[in-house]
Design a protein around this motif. Structure first.
Motif, short mmCIF file in Angstrom:
data_model
loop_
_atom_site.label_atom_id
_atom_site.label_comp_id
_atom_site.label_asym_id
_atom_site.label_seq_id
_atom_site.Cartn_x
_atom_site.Cartn_y
_atom_site.Cartn_z
N ARG A 77 7.15 31.53 36.41
CA ARG A 77 8.47 31.81 35.86
C ARG A 77 8.98 30.59 35.07
NH1 ARG A 77 10.91 34.88 41.06
NH2 ARG A 77 10.18 36.97 40.51
N GLN A 78 8.80 29.40 35.64
CA GLN A 78 9.25 28.18 34.98
C GLN A 78 8.49 27.96 33.67
OE1 GLN A 78 8.72 25.27 38.05
NE2 GLN A 78 10.66 25.77 39.07
N VAL A 79 7.19 28.17 33.70
CA VAL A 79 6.38 28.03 32.49
C VAL A 79 6.83 29.05 31.44
CG1 VAL A 79 4.05 28.28 31.55
CG2 VAL A 79 4.40 27.02 33.66
N LEU A 80 7.07 30.27 31.87
CA LEU A 80 7.51 31.30 30.94
C LEU A 80 8.85 30.94 30.32
CD1 LEU A 80 7.08 34.08 29.68
CD2 LEU A 80 8.20 35.08 31.68
N LEU A 81 9.77 30.41 31.11
CA LEU A 81 11.08 30.00 30.60
C LEU A 81 10.93 28.91 29.55
CD1 LEU A 81 14.15 30.32 30.84
CD2 LEU A 81 14.11 28.57 32.61
N VAL A 82 10.06 27.90 29.82
CA VAL A 82 9.83 26.83 28.85
C VAL A 82 9.22 27.40 27.57
CG1 VAL A 82 8.41 24.76 28.43
CG2 VAL A 82 9.64 25.01 30.59
N ALA A 137 9.68 29.17 21.84
CA ALA A 137 9.61 30.25 20.85
C ALA A 137 10.96 30.39 20.14
CB ALA A 137 9.21 31.56 21.51
N THR A 138 12.06 30.25 20.87
CA THR A 138 13.40 30.33 20.28
C THR A 138 13.60 29.20 19.27
OG1 THR A 138 14.27 31.34 22.29
CG2 THR A 138 15.88 30.36 20.79
N GLU A 139 13.14 27.98 19.62
CA GLU A 139 13.25 26.85 18.69
C GLU A 139 12.44 27.11 17.42
OE1 GLU A 139 12.01 23.32 20.77
OE2 GLU A 139 13.64 23.48 22.23
N ILE A 140 11.25 27.65 17.56
CA ILE A 140 10.41 27.95 16.39
C ILE A 140 11.09 29.00 15.52
CG2 ILE A 140 8.22 28.96 15.65
CD1 ILE A 140 6.92 27.65 18.11
N ARG A 141 11.63 30.06 16.13
CA ARG A 141 12.35 31.09 15.36
C ARG A 141 13.52 30.48 14.61
NH1 ARG A 141 12.15 34.11 20.27
NH2 ARG A 141 10.33 35.44 20.27
N SER A 142 14.24 29.58 15.27
CA SER A 142 15.39 28.93 14.65
C SER A 142 14.95 28.11 13.45
CB SER A 142 16.10 28.06 15.68
OG SER A 142 17.14 27.35 15.08
N GLN A 143 13.86 27.36 13.58
CA GLN A 143 13.35 26.56 12.47
C GLN A 143 12.89 27.43 11.32
OE1 GLN A 143 10.35 24.11 14.28
NE2 GLN A 143 11.84 22.72 15.22
N LEU A 144 12.42 28.62 11.62
CA LEU A 144 11.99 29.56 10.58
C LEU A 144 13.16 30.36 10.00
CD1 LEU A 144 8.71 30.94 12.20
CD2 LEU A 144 8.90 29.41 10.23
N GLY A 145 14.35 30.17 10.57
CA GLY A 145 15.52 30.90 10.09
C GLY A 145 15.62 32.31 10.62
N MET A 146 14.90 32.57 11.66
CA MET A 146 14.91 33.91 12.25
C MET A 146 15.98 33.96 13.34
SD MET A 146 10.77 34.34 12.56
CE MET A 146 10.84 35.87 13.44
N THR A 147 17.19 34.39 12.93
CA THR A 147 18.29 34.49 13.89
C THR A 147 18.23 35.84 14.59
OG1 THR A 147 19.79 35.47 12.26
CG2 THR A 147 19.73 33.05 12.40
N PRO A 148 18.92 35.95 15.71
CA PRO A 148 18.93 37.26 16.39
C PRO A 148 19.46 38.37 15.47
CG PRO A 148 19.77 35.57 17.86
CD PRO A 148 19.59 34.92 16.52
N LEU A 149 20.46 38.04 14.64
CA LEU A 149 20.99 39.05 13.72
C LEU A 149 19.96 39.48 12.70
CD1 LEU A 149 23.40 40.72 12.86
CD2 LEU A 149 24.14 38.81 11.44
#
Length: 188
Positions: free
Chosen positions: A52-57, A62-74
């Motif tokens: 669970r801890q590894v999955l959370l990390v 993955a969220t940081e990578i999406r943010s750097q790519l400009g992939m917002t939740p919206l």
């Protein structure tokens, strides 16, 4: 991992035939078996917590990578909706329904109904226009007639001044507005 359930070697422990068949721990388990099972359970629960801890990390990364790519939740939601709508538009039920609606809208019944409603609108507009003209003529005729005064009532307003009263002008403007509106609908 050499624990059961991970595809590795199975445990070297052997249990009675009734434990293996039923999956239920009978009361005749030895203390050694119970201790071993408790140890195994603790190990498995620890592994689950670690995973669970590894999955959370990994999810945070993955969220940081999406943010750097400009992939917002919206933007993800928009992309998913767009993709979903494209899938709907190319689906067989949508295409069938669309073709059916096109057939219906181009059918003789719909075309005749549309023409009939258009004709009814023109006839109604013409009738309202004629009625407005008739009312206007009647009012003009009424203007030309002297107003009779009742024998018992005395009024303080003369007929010419009554025609210039605010009530009479308001009524006259209302009739004129109806006439103008009905003549506009006749043109369209």
């Amino acid at each position: 991992m050499d624990r059961p359930g991970y595809g590795g070697a199975s445990s070297s422990r052997t249990y009675s035939k009734s434990v293996m068949e039923n999956g239920i721990s009978p009361s005749n388990l030895t203390e050694e078996d119970i201790d071993y099972l408790r140890t195994e359970l603790t190990k498995v629960e620890d592994e689950i917590q670690t995973l669970r801890q590894v999955l959370l990390v990994r999810e945070k990364y993955a969220t940081e990578i999406r943010s750097q790519l400009g992939m917002t939740p919206l933007s993800n939601i928009k992309q998913n909706l767009s993709k979903g709508w494209q899938e709907v538009q190319t689906s067989a039920p949508y295409l069938t329904a669309s073709a059916t609606l096109d057939d219906i809208s181009n059918s003789n019944i719909v075309v005749r109904t549309r023409e009939s409603l258009c004709l009814a609108g023109h006839v109604t507009s013409s009738a309202l226009s004629n009625m407005g003209v008739s009312i206007t003529r009647r009012l003009a005729d009424m203007r030309a007639l002297p107003l009779p005064s009742p024998p018992r009532l005395s009024h303080t307003m003369s007929v010419p001044s009554m025609r210039h009263s605010s009530t009479f002008k308001s009524f006259d403007e209302m009739v004129g507005t109806v006439k103008v509106r009905s003549s506009k609908t006749k043109i369209h």
